[in-house]
Design an enzyme around this catalytic site. Structure first.
Site, PDB file in Angstrom:
ATOM      1  N   LYS A 186       0.921  -1.098   0.167  1.00 42.68           N
ATOM      2  CA  LYS A 186       0.061   0.037  -0.078  1.00 42.68           C
ATOM      3  C   LYS A 186       0.957   1.193  -0.052  1.00 42.68           C
ATOM      4  CE  LYS A 186      -1.799   2.653   2.934  1.00 42.68           C
ATOM      5  NZ  LYS A 186      -1.764   4.055   2.120  1.00 42.68           N
ATOM      6  N   CYS A 243      13.346  11.094   7.791  1.00 35.13           N
ATOM      7  CA  CYS A 243      13.197  10.413   9.066  1.00 35.13           C
ATOM      8  C   CYS A 243      14.478  10.654   9.998  1.00 35.13           C
ATOM      9  CB  CYS A 243      12.695   9.011   9.141  1.00 35.13           C
ATOM     10  SG  CYS A 243      13.639   7.821   8.157  1.00 35.13           S
ATOM     11  N   GLU A 303       9.365  15.718  16.228  1.00 31.66           N
ATOM     12  CA  GLU A 303       9.914  15.549  14.780  1.00 31.66           C
ATOM     13  C   GLU A 303       9.020  16.559  14.037  1.00 31.66           C
ATOM     14  OE1 GLU A 303       8.860  11.888  12.938  1.00 31.66           O
ATOM     15  OE2 GLU A 303      10.879  11.892  11.910  1.00 31.66           O
ATOM     16  N   GLU A 335      10.423   0.958  10.472  1.00 32.95           N
ATOM     17  CA  GLU A 335      11.222   2.156  10.484  1.00 32.95           C
ATOM     18  C   GLU A 335      10.466   3.367  10.549  1.00 32.95           C
ATOM     19  OE1 GLU A 335      13.091   5.194   9.065  1.00 32.95           O
ATOM     20  OE2 GLU A 335      13.289   4.429   7.172  1.00 32.95           O
TER      21      GLU A 335
HETATM   22  P1  ADP Z   1       2.913  10.348   7.687  1.00 34.93           P
HETATM   23  O1  ADP Z   1       2.417  11.281   8.896  1.00 34.93           O
HETATM   24  O2  ADP Z   1       4.238  10.570   7.470  1.00 34.93           O
HETATM   25  O3  ADP Z   1       2.067  10.187   6.755  1.00 34.93           O
HETATM   26  P2  ADP Z   1       1.986   7.786   8.607  1.00 34.93           P
HETATM   27  O4  ADP Z   1       2.553   6.648   9.406  1.00 34.93           O
HETATM   28  O5  ADP Z   1       0.611   8.475   8.770  1.00 34.93           O
HETATM   29  O6  ADP Z   1       3.127   9.001   8.239  1.00 34.93           O
HETATM   30  O7  ADP Z   1       1.638   7.033   7.261  1.00 34.93           O
HETATM   31  C1  ADP Z   1       2.990   6.190   6.307  1.00 34.93           C
HETATM   32  C2  ADP Z   1       2.076   5.034   5.745  1.00 34.93           C
HETATM   33  O8  ADP Z   1       1.285   4.296   6.620  1.00 34.93           O
HETATM   34  C3  ADP Z   1       1.021   5.514   4.874  1.00 34.93           C
HETATM   35  O9  ADP Z   1       0.924   4.634   3.679  1.00 34.93           O
HETATM   36  C4  ADP Z   1      -0.402   5.543   5.590  1.00 34.93           C
HETATM   37  O10 ADP Z   1      -1.378   5.545   4.763  1.00 34.93           O
HETATM   38  C5  ADP Z   1      -0.250   4.429   6.314  1.00 34.93           C
HETATM   39  N1  ADP Z   1      -0.905   4.266   7.417  1.00 34.93           N
HETATM   40  C6  ADP Z   1      -1.690   5.184   8.236  1.00 34.93           C
HETATM   41  N2  ADP Z   1      -2.388   5.109   9.042  1.00 34.93           N
HETATM   42  C7  ADP Z   1      -2.495   3.394   9.234  1.00 34.93           C
HETATM   43  C8  ADP Z   1      -3.149   2.410   9.745  1.00 34.93           C
HETATM   44  N3  ADP Z   1      -4.050   2.754  11.013  1.00 34.93           N
HETATM   45  N4  ADP Z   1      -2.866   0.976   9.430  1.00 34.93           N
HETATM   46  C9  ADP Z   1      -2.096   1.209   8.401  1.00 34.93           C
HETATM   47  N5  ADP Z   1      -1.473   1.642   7.498  1.00 34.93           N
HETATM   48  C10 ADP Z   1      -1.532   3.178   8.082  1.00 34.93           C
END
Ligand code: ADP
Length: 490
Positions: free
Chosen positions: A187, A296, A393, A262
């Site tokens: 994804k 990061c 961050e 990560e």
């Molecule tokens: P950022 O704030 O940098 O966008 P996230 O951790 O929110 O970082 O997003 C990183 C990835 O994790 C994206 O692909 C996002 O769609 C996905 N993501 C966000 N929330 C969830 C969740 N609850 N379960 C699985 N994947 C998630």
């Protein structure tokens, strides 16, 4: 007279649907979401918004492919050759992929060309070379038995990636998974799905069997969570925020999936008084402002020894005076927009916090222009450890400079964070460098350099910056299960 290199034309958008079992399909719900050009705030394309049903179809396709002999019995050397063929196709299309990455993410085309593409290709080729070198051991045991181990692929892996280095994150995730013989449901981040989909098309052209690589674009709490909860997914590899990782860990607990994470950081970058000042200034500037500060491992807590502080700051500020912000498709551009409105708003609120908490905003501190999510490169001095800009961050072009007096003090302050992704030290004193490399609690320590990455060098976090390692042999191990076989010899 040198002629200016031309602005790169916008690339064509070719793939916007889910890629499942070798088929390009709309989301089962029929829904789409917009992916936006952060430099112009215009919609680039509507992309299929995958959800649980699409994830389920993708996991089924990945499971079938994992069990199908075409993949599971493929000669390991042929698996490596397929990966090399994918790299050949990426190389042929590198210019178009760089333009697509720039359009969707906002990063300057010069960075996409110089860093993202070559690093991604190198990573995939590095792991292609591993495919036929995955070996077990023979183990002397008591009694008349012959015991050996096999290293087997962990199975169907869910890979969830962020938006800051979309192509490179695909390479970091696909490389070890494919070399190990896993199958993939990925994804991509909702902000930047386009290059991941294009790479899937290239993988299809390269000849990967249907279902080995599946892509479900969509949102985290829907498509992402469905992948994490799916009972037939063996492992989740995730890069993103630690708060998301906490949710993933909970969601994955029902099925006890293998997890590698990560995550973020607030990395200390420490300049000792004997450092080569020019190198330290240039490296510290790069270590924070590269990729619009959206790294990061950004050196976002810059500790400068008090005896060189003022000189250091003067030189550092000079680097921002002529920094070229603007259209990221212009090869002259050094800094593009932040990836989206949310990130822009979050960073601007940190800048306001910095000002209101009493740090000195030496340069920048405002939006750049009035279209696109551009933020001036910002430097704060007189930053104290307790300020939000020194603890949280920011993930943007905001540098926090802190003064220190001695090494013990800066080691203690450098480690005062729940993060532990990276750290750096600038010094000519070899003993001090090694002492600090030993004392700093971080997964990577750079000495007299910053952001030096190599596919062979493991990367990952101590503490809440991650779990497990990516890259190198350790990164491959995260996609392998050890099977112990014991044979009675009498
Ligand atoms: P950022 O704030 O940098 O966008 P996230 O951790 O929110 O970082 O997003 C990183 C990835 O994790 C994206 O692909 C996002 O769609 C996905 N993501 C966000 N929330 C969830 C969740 N609850 N379960 C699985 N994947 C998630």
């Amino acid at each position: 007279m040198a002629t200016a290199s031309p602005v790169v034309p916008k690339p064509q958008i070719r793939q916007t649907e889910c890629f499942i079992g070798g088929q390009w399909t709309p989301a089962k719900s029929g829904k789409t979401f917009a992916t936006v050009n952060p430099a112009s705030e215009e919609v680039i394309a509507e992309v299929a918004e995958g959800d649980a049903e699409d994830v389920d179809a993708a996991v089924k396709a990945a499971r079938r492919a994992f069990e199908d002999s075409e993949w599971s019995r493929m000669d390991a050397r042929d698996r490596g050759r397929l990966m090399h063929r994918l790299c050949d196709l990426i190389e042929e299309e590198a210019e178009e992929l760089a333009a697509l990455e720039t359009l969707d993410n906002g990063k300057p085309i010069r960075d996409a060309r110089a860093a993202d593409l070559p690093l991604a290709i190198d990573c995939l080729r590095y792991y292609a070379g591993f495919a036929d070198k995955i070996e077990g051991e023979t183990i002397p045991v008591r009694g008349n038995y012959f015991t050996y181990t096999r290293q087997e692929p962990v199975g169907v892996v869910g890979q969830i990636i962020p938006w800051n280095f979309p192509i490179l994150m695909v390479a970091w995730k696909w490389g070890p998974a494919l070399a190990a013989g896993c199958t993939i449901v990925m994804k991509p981040a909702e902000q930047t799905p386009l290059t991941c989909l294009r790479l899937a098309r290239l993988a299809q052209k390269a000849g990967f069997p249907d279902g080995v690589i599946n892509i479900v674009p969509g949102y985290g709490p829907t498509a992402g969570a469905a992948l994490v909860k799916h009972p037939d997914v063996d492992k989740i590899a995730f890069t993103g925020e630690h708060l998301t990782a906490q949710t993933i860990m909970q969601d994955a607990s029902q099925t006890l999936k293998r997890l590698t994470f990560e995550l973020g950081g607030k990395s200390p970058n420490i300049v000792l008084p004997d450092a080569d000042l020019d190198a330290a200034v240039a490296g510290s500037h790069f270590g924070l402002f590269f990729n619009q500060g959206q790294c990061c491992c950004a050196g976002s807590r810059l500790f400068v020894h008090e005896s060189i502080h003022d000189d250091f700051i003067d030189r550092l500020s000079a680097l921002n005076t002529n920094r070229k912000l603007g259209n990221p498709l212009d090869p002259e551009t050094e800094q593009g927009p932040q990836v989206d409105r949310n990130q822009f708003d979050k960073i601007m609120s940190f800048i306001e916090r910095g000002k209101s908490e009493g740090a000195t905003c030496l340069s920048g501190g405002s939006r750049h222009g009035d279209v696109g999510y551009f933020i001036e490169p910002t430097v704060f001095t007189n930053v104290e450890d307790e300020m939000a800009i020194a603890k949280d961050e920011i993930f943007g072009p905001v540098m926090s400079v802190l003064k220190f007096k001695d090494i013990d003090e800066v080691i203690e302050r450098g480690n005062q964070t729940f993060y532990g992704l990276a750290a750096a030290v600038w010094t000519r004193d070899v003993a001090a460098a090694h002492r600090m490399a030993d004392a700093l609690r971080a997964g990577t320590v750079w000495v007299n350099c910053y952001d030096v990455f190599d596919a062979a060098a493991p990367f990952g976090g101590f503490k809440m910056s991650g779990q497990g390692r990516e890259l190198g042999a350790k990164g491959l191990n995260a996609y392998l299960e050890t099977k112990t076989v014991t044979v009675a010899l009498d």
